[in-house]
Scaffold this motif. Structure first.
Motif, PDB file in Angstrom:
ATOM      1  N   ASP A  19       0.819  -1.216   0.000  1.00 59.91           N
ATOM      2  CA  ASP A  19       0.000   0.000   0.000  1.00 59.91           C
ATOM      3  C   ASP A  19       0.851   1.263   0.000  1.00 59.91           C
ATOM      4  OD1 ASP A  19      -2.346  -1.448  -0.037  1.00 59.91           O
ATOM      5  OD2 ASP A  19      -2.589  -1.411   2.142  1.00 59.91           O
ATOM      6  N   ASP A  20       2.020   1.230   0.666  1.00 60.55           N
ATOM      7  CA  ASP A  20       2.877   2.419   0.714  1.00 60.55           C
ATOM      8  C   ASP A  20       3.379   2.795  -0.678  1.00 60.55           C
ATOM      9  OD1 ASP A  20       4.353   0.026   0.745  1.00 60.55           O
ATOM     10  OD2 ASP A  20       6.099   1.001   1.638  1.00 60.55           O
ATOM     11  N   ILE A  21       3.719   1.824  -1.500  1.00 62.06           N
ATOM     12  CA  ILE A  21       4.172   2.097  -2.874  1.00 62.06           C
ATOM     13  C   ILE A  21       3.025   2.653  -3.704  1.00 62.06           C
ATOM     14  CG2 ILE A  21       4.956   1.023  -5.032  1.00 62.06           C
ATOM     15  CD1 ILE A  21       7.183   1.189  -3.130  1.00 62.06           C
ATOM     16  N   ARG A  23       0.393   4.265  -2.754  1.00 59.60           N
ATOM     17  CA  ARG A  23       0.056   5.626  -2.318  1.00 59.60           C
ATOM     18  C   ARG A  23       1.081   6.644  -2.797  1.00 59.60           C
ATOM     19  NH1 ARG A  23      -1.314   3.167   2.553  1.00 59.60           N
ATOM     20  NH2 ARG A  23       0.738   3.646   3.382  1.00 59.60           N
ATOM     21  N   ARG A  24       2.352   6.252  -2.851  1.00 61.88           N
ATOM     22  CA  ARG A  24       3.418   7.194  -3.181  1.00 61.88           C
ATOM     23  C   ARG A  24       3.861   7.138  -4.635  1.00 61.88           C
ATOM     24  NH1 ARG A  24       8.305   6.308   0.336  1.00 61.88           N
ATOM     25  NH2 ARG A  24       7.777   4.142   0.089  1.00 61.88           N
ATOM     26  N   LEU A  31      12.766   3.361  -1.408  1.00 62.29           N
ATOM     27  CA  LEU A  31      12.444   2.739  -0.131  1.00 62.29           C
ATOM     28  C   LEU A  31      13.720   2.458   0.637  1.00 62.29           C
ATOM     29  CD1 LEU A  31       9.905   0.086  -1.404  1.00 62.29           C
ATOM     30  CD2 LEU A  31       9.413   2.337  -0.487  1.00 62.29           C
TER      31      LEU A  31
END
Length: 81
Positions: A19-21, A23-24, A31
């Motif tokens: 999810d972090d990837i 979103r960004r 990373l």
């Protein structure tokens, strides 16, 4: 823009993007930590921006990472011979 595009899609059957990837993906993708540094995505993203291409990251409906590259190929109806 209107016109024709070359679309290249690469998918795998792994766990997909976190999810972090996702979103960004319009910001910095570098990373820290974990097994990989994520520099490949950062380099791809920088090259795409420089060429006015589009890189979209997602996860497939049954899992797995999906990367779609859209390259503007020209106006519709115009062919170079």
């Amino acid at each position: 823009p209107e016109g024709a595009y070359l679309v290249i899609t690469v998918a795998d059957d792994g766990p997909g993007f976190g999810d972090d990837i996702l979103r960004r993906q319009k910001g910095a993708l570098l990373l820290n930590g974990g097994e990989h540094m994520g520099m490949g995505l950062t380099v791809c993203q920088a090259l795409c921006r420089r060429q006015a291409w589009t890189l979209r990251l997602s996860n497939g409906p049954e899992g797995g990472a999906v990367a779609e590259l859209r390259i503007f190929a020209g106006k519709s109806g115009v062919r170079n011979m």
